[in-house]
Design a protein around this motif. Structure first.
Motif, PDB file in Angstrom:
ATOM      1  N   GLN A   1      12.999  63.419-104.401  1.00 27.31           N
ATOM      2  CA  GLN A   1      14.158  63.196-103.747  1.00 27.31           C
ATOM      3  C   GLN A   1      14.008  63.725-102.303  1.00 27.31           C
ATOM      4  O   GLN A   1      14.679  62.994-101.477  1.00 27.31           O
ATOM      5  CB  GLN A   1      15.214  64.389-104.131  1.00 27.31           C
ATOM      6  N   ARG A   2      13.034  64.604-101.920  1.00 24.55           N
ATOM      7  CA  ARG A   2      13.005  65.021-100.688  1.00 24.55           C
ATOM      8  C   ARG A   2      11.660  64.473 -99.963  1.00 24.55           C
ATOM      9  O   ARG A   2      11.001  63.895-100.896  1.00 24.55           O
ATOM     10  CB  ARG A   2      13.134  66.584-100.397  1.00 24.55           C
ATOM     11  N   TYR A   3      11.294  64.602 -98.762  1.00 24.63           N
ATOM     12  CA  TYR A   3      10.133  64.138 -98.426  1.00 24.63           C
ATOM     13  C   TYR A   3       9.013  64.789 -99.167  1.00 24.63           C
ATOM     14  O   TYR A   3       8.961  65.956 -99.283  1.00 24.63           O
ATOM     15  CB  TYR A   3      10.128  64.502 -96.725  1.00 24.63           C
ATOM     16  N   PRO A   4       7.781  63.887 -99.430  1.00 25.06           N
ATOM     17  CA  PRO A   4       6.954  64.575-100.081  1.00 25.06           C
ATOM     18  C   PRO A   4       6.061  65.501 -99.594  1.00 25.06           C
ATOM     19  O   PRO A   4       5.676  65.184 -98.375  1.00 25.06           O
ATOM     20  CB  PRO A   4       6.061  63.200-100.697  1.00 25.06           C
ATOM     21  N   ASP A   5       5.852  66.625-100.150  1.00 27.22           N
ATOM     22  CA  ASP A   5       5.119  67.391 -99.675  1.00 27.22           C
ATOM     23  C   ASP A   5       3.777  67.753-100.328  1.00 27.22           C
ATOM     24  O   ASP A   5       2.793  68.421 -99.815  1.00 27.22           O
ATOM     25  CB  ASP A   5       5.675  68.828 -99.540  1.00 27.22           C
ATOM     26  N   ARG A   6       3.492  67.114-101.650  1.00 30.33           N
ATOM     27  CA  ARG A   6       2.293  67.500-102.635  1.00 30.33           C
ATOM     28  C   ARG A   6       1.053  66.731-101.850  1.00 30.33           C
ATOM     29  O   ARG A   6       0.137  67.314-101.661  1.00 30.33           O
ATOM     30  CB  ARG A   6       2.626  66.651-103.994  1.00 30.33           C
ATOM     31  N   ILE A   7       1.488  65.577-101.352  1.00 36.27           N
ATOM     32  CA  ILE A   7       0.427  64.724-100.842  1.00 36.27           C
ATOM     33  C   ILE A   7      -0.438  65.441 -99.527  1.00 36.27           C
ATOM     34  O   ILE A   7      -1.452  65.591 -99.436  1.00 36.27           O
ATOM     35  CB  ILE A   7       0.668  63.423-100.260  1.00 36.27           C
ATOM     36  N   PHE A   8       0.272  66.271 -98.837  1.00 32.82           N
ATOM     37  CA  PHE A   8      -0.092  66.998 -97.565  1.00 32.82           C
ATOM     38  C   PHE A   8      -1.060  68.434 -98.340  1.00 32.82           C
ATOM     39  O   PHE A   8      -1.849  68.703 -97.591  1.00 32.82           O
ATOM     40  CB  PHE A   8       1.103  67.407 -96.650  1.00 32.82           C
ATOM     41  N   ARG A   9      -0.354  68.913 -99.247  1.00 39.22           N
ATOM     42  CA  ARG A   9      -1.075  69.926 -99.783  1.00 39.22           C
ATOM     43  C   ARG A   9      -2.379  69.717-100.491  1.00 39.22           C
ATOM     44  O   ARG A   9      -3.393  70.196-100.161  1.00 39.22           O
ATOM     45  CB  ARG A   9       0.022  70.563-100.737  1.00 39.22           C
ATOM     46  N   HIS A  10      -2.458  68.287-101.202  1.00 36.71           N
ATOM     47  CA  HIS A  10      -3.465  67.668-101.751  1.00 36.71           C
ATOM     48  C   HIS A  10      -4.312  67.449-100.659  1.00 36.71           C
ATOM     49  O   HIS A  10      -5.666  67.619-100.605  1.00 36.71           O
ATOM     50  CB  HIS A  10      -3.112  66.475-102.430  1.00 36.71           C
ATOM     51  N   LEU A  11      -3.896  67.016 -99.587  1.00 32.79           N
ATOM     52  CA  LEU A  11      -4.790  66.639 -98.387  1.00 32.79           C
ATOM     53  C   LEU A  11      -5.544  67.908 -97.715  1.00 32.79           C
ATOM     54  O   LEU A  11      -6.653  67.944 -97.528  1.00 32.79           O
ATOM     55  CB  LEU A  11      -4.035  66.048 -97.006  1.00 32.79           C
ATOM     56  N   HIS A  12      -4.888  68.854 -97.666  1.00 37.47           N
ATOM     57  CA  HIS A  12      -5.541  70.232 -97.159  1.00 37.47           C
ATOM     58  C   HIS A  12      -6.509  70.759 -98.241  1.00 37.47           C
ATOM     59  O   HIS A  12      -7.638  71.265 -97.617  1.00 37.47           O
ATOM     60  CB  HIS A  12      -4.377  71.367 -97.023  1.00 37.47           C
ATOM     61  N   LEU A  13      -6.238  70.698 -99.418  1.00 38.59           N
ATOM     62  CA  LEU A  13      -7.077  70.879-100.460  1.00 38.59           C
ATOM     63  C   LEU A  13      -8.469  70.092-100.514  1.00 38.59           C
ATOM     64  O   LEU A  13      -9.483  70.650-100.658  1.00 38.59           O
ATOM     65  CB  LEU A  13      -6.363  71.203-101.859  1.00 38.59           C
ATOM     66  N   TYR A  14      -8.135  68.987-100.145  1.00 37.48           N
ATOM     67  CA  TYR A  14      -9.208  67.995-100.377  1.00 37.48           C
ATOM     68  C   TYR A  14     -10.340  68.309 -99.380  1.00 37.48           C
ATOM     69  O   TYR A  14     -11.740  68.441 -99.341  1.00 37.48           O
ATOM     70  CB  TYR A  14      -8.789  66.539-100.111  1.00 37.48           C
ATOM     71  N   GLU A  15      -9.528  68.657 -97.940  1.00 41.29           N
ATOM     72  CA  GLU A  15     -10.373  68.889 -96.674  1.00 41.29           C
ATOM     73  C   GLU A  15     -11.222  70.306 -97.167  1.00 41.29           C
ATOM     74  O   GLU A  15     -12.356  70.305 -96.812  1.00 41.29           O
ATOM     75  CB  GLU A  15      -9.323  69.105 -95.687  1.00 41.29           C
ATOM     76  N   LYS A  16     -10.545  71.259 -97.607  1.00 44.09           N
ATOM     77  CA  LYS A  16     -11.110  72.487 -97.739  1.00 44.09           C
ATOM     78  C   LYS A  16     -12.581  72.497 -98.777  1.00 44.09           C
ATOM     79  O   LYS A  16     -13.449  72.946 -98.635  1.00 44.09           O
ATOM     80  CB  LYS A  16     -10.340  73.545 -98.247  1.00 44.09           C
ATOM     81  N   SER A  17     -12.149  71.640 -99.919  1.00 51.46           N
ATOM     82  CA  SER A  17     -13.160  71.360-100.980  1.00 51.46           C
ATOM     83  C   SER A  17     -14.174  70.606-100.339  1.00 51.46           C
ATOM     84  O   SER A  17     -15.462  70.794-100.946  1.00 51.46           O
ATOM     85  CB  SER A  17     -12.444  70.809-102.034  1.00 51.46           C
ATOM     86  N   SER A  18     -14.002  69.721 -99.560  1.00 54.59           N
ATOM     87  CA  SER A  18     -15.150  68.690 -98.764  1.00 54.59           C
ATOM     88  C   SER A  18     -15.799  69.650 -97.940  1.00 54.59           C
ATOM     89  O   SER A  18     -17.184  69.242 -97.717  1.00 54.59           O
ATOM     90  CB  SER A  18     -14.457  67.749 -98.119  1.00 54.59           C
ATOM     91  N   LEU A  19     -15.437  70.854 -97.343  1.00 52.42           N
ATOM     92  CA  LEU A  19     -16.139  71.409 -96.488  1.00 52.42           C
ATOM     93  C   LEU A  19     -17.039  72.818 -97.151  1.00 52.42           C
ATOM     94  O   LEU A  19     -17.749  73.538 -96.398  1.00 52.42           O
ATOM     95  CB  LEU A  19     -15.362  72.061 -95.434  1.00 52.42           C
ATOM     96  N   THR A  20     -16.752  72.991 -98.511  1.00 49.86           N
ATOM     97  CA  THR A  20     -17.363  74.299 -99.088  1.00 49.86           C
ATOM     98  C   THR A  20     -17.640  73.716-100.559  1.00 49.86           C
ATOM     99  O   THR A  20     -17.248  72.790-101.108  1.00 49.86           O
ATOM    100  CB  THR A  20     -16.278  75.218 -99.258  1.00 49.86           C
ATOM    101  N   LYS A  21     -18.483  74.412-100.993  1.00 49.54           N
ATOM    102  CA  LYS A  21     -19.192  74.047-102.469  1.00 49.54           C
ATOM    103  C   LYS A  21     -18.468  75.240-103.576  1.00 49.54           C
ATOM    104  O   LYS A  21     -18.549  75.039-104.617  1.00 49.54           O
ATOM    105  CB  LYS A  21     -20.699  74.550-102.481  1.00 49.54           C
TER     106      LYS A  21
END
Length: 953
Positions: free
Chosen positions: A188-208
């Protein structure tokens, strides 16, 4: 999103509700008032999560709604249904609160399914809905408005990434499916899950390590756990903590984001009023899940199997001309790579297509996208979640039925039950079944099935194994049928297993018949599929050729066990009852006929030294045999191709003179290998070596009876490595070699006849240069790699290729299918309609070359005499096919396999053209090169094309 976008969301839901209503009315026969009440409830705000409506089609939702309203009750703990696309499974749990043990159990059941997403959420109705998506292409189609909104969302993600200096924003977007985007656009509102997933994808890509983020939303804790390259147990292990501590989950969902070189898995968990400190929970998650992150990962994009699977699925979907050209270009490049020295990839499908395209190039088909789309595209992929109980637990394991082609008749192919079963293997076998059927000229297409299960882990008499087979059988029942797809046995699936599936098919057909007849409700469940009245009617008509408006037929199916068996019999071949004796050992007999014909042709060409000189009369008999081809058979009406006296002369005198003392090597001691050993012994060959999974034996004049007895007598040994192996043979054995790999050295022995009848890629670029056989007769599928085929051709070894040499098994299955159809048709005429049986009803099923001869056989009951008659037809089919390929290959200076592919490509194209309307047929023929047009013209003159014209028009 804008107000306009919100309006479109509401319009989408309104249209979806209308479509669901139409399906409930038309397919499930629900009256208007009841339908409206049901829809009012299910589409009310909050009753089901909003994402659910954007993740499923109207058809799927209507089936779910019916299942929930009619099957889920106080006695039902949980119901589940596989999705229409076979890549998802939805569970409806009769308890809203998610005690994690229940969800963990669902995840545990699906660990072998390669989960790429999961969503579990309680609903306002008190139910919990859990969806599991497994790996596989899901072609979600976005509307124009959704595409525009998705593009806007992508732009926002890129802008957000730029503003926050995120390195992987573009890469993250490349991992997103249309299904994921549609779910994001549904909120219903502007999606925020995609931006949260983006941040987690970024952090996971930078660490083991494990990345954990938490947030308090009103009285709900949201905990997000992410890692790179997660283990398949990642979700299950995360849930174990909550299960142990009895912490209820409001919602949880998981997504696997895959890019070229990595995967990132993100699990989000929502807990109401957490009883544990969330900071402590973060520490626990990092510690407990550390062993399940950064597991060894092979990029699927770079793996051969992933590239092949993607190409197969693309080639089989609707494509623009440009997209088709790109797809074919990539496939051809892979095939060229496969032929480079030292680059052989060892993939069965790729080897098959490499050889296929080499043949197509010789006749001008390789540069015709329209022709290649017809010949290379697959018709259907059915993938199942098959419930397999073991030791008190149930696991869903992948099951497949892949149909390549039904252009020339019902598709045909066996069922493999083996732990190495996968999409690419089943697809490759399905592809090759089309050409195997076409080369024998039997009126079948190609398909294959498989279940990724190790039958050796079960007692074959156990209830668990029986239930696993039954569950697989229920899935198969819905996608097969005598008129469209006919499975049979294969590796791990013998007569007993087929017999069990046959019993399941009977009960399923009875259910459908009783429902359509009106004795039962307008819906039934077969396995985990809801089948509506409309779907049942379609199944009866399209799969079984049953007139569902004829109450006499429906009544008989429900009340007469004998008639029910007659109808189901033609749905599967290789049965322990209602089969034919000629099916037993057919593959080995066919290999023998192929070898004899190859020897005859080589002898007449001066390339085979006889053991004893032949008389003029004997040479004349051989010349007559090698002139048998399709034209000669048609000229004789399929009758008296070789007289009994002529065959006796060949069998008892000529072939012993040609073969006595000739050295023979056999790889494989199973049904095919042992059959070859027995069949060829009649001609006095010198068996010098045999190998199997246990090793190999070598010697001079090995005793065929002793070799086979050694295998049979060692079947019960505890040591699996030497169970049912030739290495226990002693008579005339001069040397033994233990181990399958080591035993394969016998392939390189100097011999006259080499029969590899066990493994794919038995001959490869590595060992083909050392092969010293005069003739190789391929008993296994994919015996030779593409490089091996070329090397052997250049060395002058005559290779009787796989889909010709071992085709007698499917030919005998064709005879069994005809027998079952005949028995059913005769029963219907004489017992249901009370009229004289007219065997012309069989004309569209029987290959024209042998129509009258086969009808004479069918008119008799099965007996030893009839088995002999089937075998002579089988013999004539094999002899004519080898002769045709041999003569064409010599004229065109190509290999037998290239000759076989050319023959079958035009045979299938002729059937395809015959079923087209006049304008399309003309357009297609004009697209062909002059050489291809001339060759196609010859096949269009074959009488079988009249069958395809009649059936299609």
């Amino acid at each position: 999103m804008s107000e306009l976008s919100m309006g479109n969301k509401e319009a989408f839901l309104k249209n979806l509700r209308r479509e669901c209503g139409d399906i409930l009315e038309s397919q499930f026969r629900i009256d208007i008032n009841t339908k409206d009440k049901i829809l009012e409830e299910y589409f009310s705000k909050g009753y089901l999560p909003r994402w659910y409506f954007y993740s499923n089609t109207a058809d799927t939702i209507a089936h779910h709604i019916y299942m929930l309203t009619h099957f889920l009750n106080a006695n039902s703990d949980m119901l589940s249904q596989s999705g229409i696309d076979s890549n998802s499974k939805t569970y409806f749990i009769n308890v809203g609160r998610d005690y994690p043990g229940r969800l963990a159990r669902v995840i545990e059941q699906n660990l072998t399914m390669e989960i790429v997403s999961m969503d579990s959420e309680s609903t306002a109705s008190g139910l919990r809905i859990v969806t599991i998506d497994k790996r596989g292409e899901t072609y979600v189609v976005l509307s124009d408005e959704e595409k525009k909104n998705a593009d806007v969302l992508r732009e926002h993600v890129i802008e957000y990434g730029r503003e926050n200096k995120l390195k992987y924003a573009s890469e993250f977007l490349e991992t997103l499916s249309y299904k994921y985007l549609r779910e994001e656009l549904s909120v219903q509102r502007y999606p925020d899950r995609i931006f949260r997933h983006l941040h987690l994808y970024e952090k996971s890509s930078l660490t083991k390590g494990i990345v954990v983020e938490s947030a308090i939303l009103n009285d709900i804790l949201r905990l997000s756990v992410a890692c790179r390259n997660p283990d398949k147990n990642f979700i299950f292990e995360a849930l174990k903590y909550y299960k142990k501590n009895r912490i209820n989950l409001e919602r949880s969902y998981y997504d696997l984001f895959e890019h070229d070189e990595k995967q990132v898995g993100i699990l989000s968990i929502y807990i109401k009023a957490p009883s544990v400190d969330y900071k402590e929970l973060e520490v626990i998650m990092k510690k407990d899940l550390a062993p399940f992150a950064n597991v060894p990962f092979l990029s699927r994009k770079d793996s051969v199997e992933h590239r092949i699977e993607t190409l197969i699925r693309k080639l089989s979907s609707p494509l623009t001309e440009d997209a088709l050209d790109l797809c074919l270009k990539e496939l051809k490049e892979m095939c060229q790579e496969n032929l480079k020295p030292g680059k052989e990839l060892g993939n069965f499908y790729l080897n098959s297509v490499t050889d296929f395209l080499e043949a197509a190039r010789l006749v001008g088909l390789a540069d015709n996208p329209q022709a290649l789309k017809i010949l290379l595209g697959f018709e259907r992929f059915d993938e199942f979640f098959v419930a397999c109980p073991k030791d008190g637990k149930i696991m869903n394991v992948p099951g497949y039925r892949i149909k390549h082609s039904s252009i020339r008749g019902a598709s045909k192919g066996g069922l493999r039950i083996d732990p190495i079963v996968n999409f690419c293997e089943v697809a490759a076998l399905s592809f090759m079944m089309t050409w195997k059927s076409a080369r024998s000229r039997i009126l079948f297409g190609g398909a294959k099935g498989g279940l990724m299960l190790n039958p050796r882990e079960y007692d074959p008499r156990s209830m668990d194994f029986f239930d696993s087979l039954s569950n697989f059988g229920r899935s198969l029942f819905l996608v097969t049928g005598p008129a469209r797809d006919v499975p049979a046995g294969d590796v791990g699936c013998g007569a007993d297993e087929i017999g069990r599936m046959f019993e399941g098919f009977k009960s399923a057909l009875r259910d459908l018949a009783l429902m359509v007849y009106g004795v039962r409700h307008n819906v039934t469940m077969i396995g985990d599929q809801i089948i509506s009245l409309t779907e049942a009617r379609i199944l009866l008509k399209e799969a079984f050729n049953i007139d569902y408006t004829d109450s006499r037929i429906l009544k008989e199916l429900g009340a007469n066990q004998d008639y029910l068996e007659l109808v189901v019999a033609a749905q599967i071949t290789g049965k322990p009852k209602m089969g034919i004796a000629a099916r037993t050992g057919a593959t080995g007999r066919g290999l023998c006929y192929a070898a004899l014909t190859a020897v005859a042709n080589l002898y007449l060409e001066g390339r085979w030294e006889p053991s004893e000189a032949l008389s003029r009369k004997e040479i004349t008999a051989l010349e007559s045999m090698t002139r048998i081809d399709v034209a000669a058979i048609l000229a004789k009406g399929g009758l008296n191709i070789i007289s009994d006296d002529e065959w006796a002369l060949l069998q008892d005198v000529i072939f012993p003179k040609l073969l006595k003392g000739k050295k023979m090597v056999v790889q494989g001691s199973g049904k095919v290998g042992s059959s070859i050993i027995s069949e060829m012994a009649a001609y006095g060959v010198n068996l010098i070596a045999v190998s199997d999974a246990g090793g190999a034996i070598l010697g001079d004049s090995l005793d065929p009876a002793d070799v086979i007895a050694a295998v049979e007598n060692s079947r019960g040994l505890e040591d699996r490595s030497i169970r049912a192996s030739v290495i226990h043979c002693e008579k005339n054995v001069s040397k033994k070699i233990k181990g399958a790999r080591e035993g394969s050295a016998i392939l390189e022995l100097e011999c006259d006849l080499l029969f590899p009848a066990a493994l794919e890629n038995a001959l490869s670029e590595e060992n083909a240069p050392r092969i010293k056989a005069v003739i190789e007769v391929c008993g296994s599928n994919g015996t030779n790699s593409s490089k091996a085929e070329k090397i052997l051709f250049e060395k002058g070894v005559l290779v009787v290729y796989d889909f010709l040499a071992n085709s007698a098994g499917v030919t005998a299955s064709y005879f069994e299918w005809l027998r079952n159809l005949y028995q059913r048709s005769r029963f219907e005429a004489e017992n249901i309609y009370e009229r004289e049986f007219d065997d012309s009803v069989m004309d569209s099923y029987i290959m024209p070359e042998f129509r009258e001869r086969i009808k004479l056989v069918l008119a008799q009951e099965e007996s030893n005499v009839v088995t002999s008659q089937w075998n002579t037809i089988l013999r004539d089919i094999m002899i004519s096919a080898v002769n045709e390929d041999y003569h064409f290959a010599r004229e065109q200076k190509v290999s037998l396999k290239e000759a076989g592919f050319i023959n079958t490509q035009f045979r299938v194209l002729a059937a395809a053209v015959s079923s087209m309307d006049a304008d399309r047929a003309l357009e297609f023929r004009n697209s062909l090169s002059e050489k291809s047009q001339q060759m196609l013209k010859e096949f269009l003159m074959h009488p079988e094309v009249n069958i395809f014209r009649t059936v299609s028009h």
